[in-house]
Design a protein around this motif. Structure first.
Motif, short mmCIF file in Angstrom:
data_model
loop_
_atom_site.label_atom_id
_atom_site.label_comp_id
_atom_site.label_asym_id
_atom_site.label_seq_id
_atom_site.Cartn_x
_atom_site.Cartn_y
_atom_site.Cartn_z
N HIS A 1 0.84 -1.20 0.00
CA HIS A 1 0.00 0.00 0.00
C HIS A 1 0.88 1.25 0.00
O HIS A 1 0.70 2.14 -0.83
CB HIS A 1 -0.91 -0.05 1.23
CG HIS A 1 -1.76 1.14 1.43
ND1 HIS A 1 -1.47 2.10 2.36
CD2 HIS A 1 -2.91 1.53 0.83
CE1 HIS A 1 -2.41 3.03 2.33
NE2 HIS A 1 -3.30 2.70 1.40
N GLU A 2 1.84 1.30 0.88
CA GLU A 2 2.72 2.47 0.98
C GLU A 2 3.59 2.62 -0.27
O GLU A 2 3.81 3.73 -0.74
CB GLU A 2 3.59 2.36 2.24
CG GLU A 2 4.37 3.61 2.54
CD GLU A 2 3.50 4.84 2.74
OE1 GLU A 2 3.95 5.94 2.32
OE2 GLU A 2 2.39 4.73 3.28
N ARG A 3 4.09 1.51 -0.80
CA ARG A 3 4.90 1.57 -2.04
C ARG A 3 4.12 2.20 -3.18
O ARG A 3 4.65 3.03 -3.93
CB ARG A 3 5.33 0.16 -2.46
CG ARG A 3 6.67 -0.27 -2.01
CD ARG A 3 7.18 -1.50 -2.73
NE ARG A 3 6.27 -2.61 -2.84
CZ ARG A 3 6.08 -3.53 -1.89
NH1 ARG A 3 6.74 -3.46 -0.75
NH2 ARG A 3 5.24 -4.54 -2.09
N VAL A 4 2.88 1.79 -3.33
CA VAL A 4 2.06 2.32 -4.42
C VAL A 4 1.82 3.81 -4.22
O VAL A 4 1.96 4.60 -5.16
CB VAL A 4 0.72 1.56 -4.55
CG1 VAL A 4 -0.18 2.23 -5.58
CG2 VAL A 4 0.98 0.11 -4.95
N LEU A 5 1.47 4.20 -3.02
CA LEU A 5 1.22 5.62 -2.77
C LEU A 5 2.46 6.46 -3.06
O LEU A 5 2.36 7.55 -3.63
CB LEU A 5 0.74 5.85 -1.33
CG LEU A 5 -0.54 5.12 -0.91
CD1 LEU A 5 -0.97 5.59 0.48
CD2 LEU A 5 -1.66 5.28 -1.90
N GLN A 6 3.62 5.94 -2.72
CA GLN A 6 4.87 6.66 -2.99
C GLN A 6 5.22 6.66 -4.47
O GLN A 6 5.88 7.57 -4.96
CB GLN A 6 6.01 6.05 -2.17
CG GLN A 6 5.89 6.33 -0.70
CD GLN A 6 6.99 5.68 0.12
OE1 GLN A 6 7.90 5.05 -0.41
NE2 GLN A 6 6.89 5.80 1.43
N ALA A 7 4.78 5.66 -5.20
CA ALA A 7 5.11 5.54 -6.63
C ALA A 7 4.33 6.53 -7.49
O ALA A 7 4.70 6.77 -8.64
CB ALA A 7 4.84 4.12 -7.12
N PHE A 8 3.26 7.10 -6.95
CA PHE A 8 2.43 8.04 -7.69
C PHE A 8 2.31 9.36 -6.93
O PHE A 8 1.23 9.73 -6.47
CB PHE A 8 1.04 7.44 -7.94
CG PHE A 8 1.04 6.24 -8.84
CD1 PHE A 8 1.03 6.39 -10.21
CD2 PHE A 8 1.08 4.96 -8.30
CE1 PHE A 8 1.05 5.28 -11.05
CE2 PHE A 8 1.08 3.84 -9.13
CZ PHE A 8 1.08 4.00 -10.50
#
Length: 85
Positions: free
Chosen positions: A52-59
């Protein structure tokens, strides 16, 4: 969460990939809604929370919307907010 962890994220940082795609935007932001029930979120596996955190940081360009969704989910104090999983 076994399908997410053992299928979509098996050996990958993102859904079926090591680079984020629109598929991740269809999955990860919805996980935020679980935060509306803190006791449920506490039971979410760490691997899912990390994804979840990785995705939020990726965008980062969508950060404003992610924060708005998080704020709406965590601000809910109505019926069922303290429900147990």
């Amino acid at each position: 969460f076994p399908i997410l962890l053992d299928t979509f994220l098996k050996n990958n940082k993102f859904c079926y990939s090591d680079t984020p795609t629109i598929a991740d935007l269809g999955v990860a932001p919805l996980l935020t809604l679980i935060k509306g029930r803190p006791k449920f979120w506490a039971k979410v596996p760490e691997g899912v929370k990390e994804y979840h955190e990785r995705v939020l940081q990726a965008f980062p360009e969508a950060d404003e919307y992610f924060k708005m969704l998080d704020s709406m989910a965590t601000a809910y104090k109505g019926e069922g907010a303290d429900a147990e999983p």
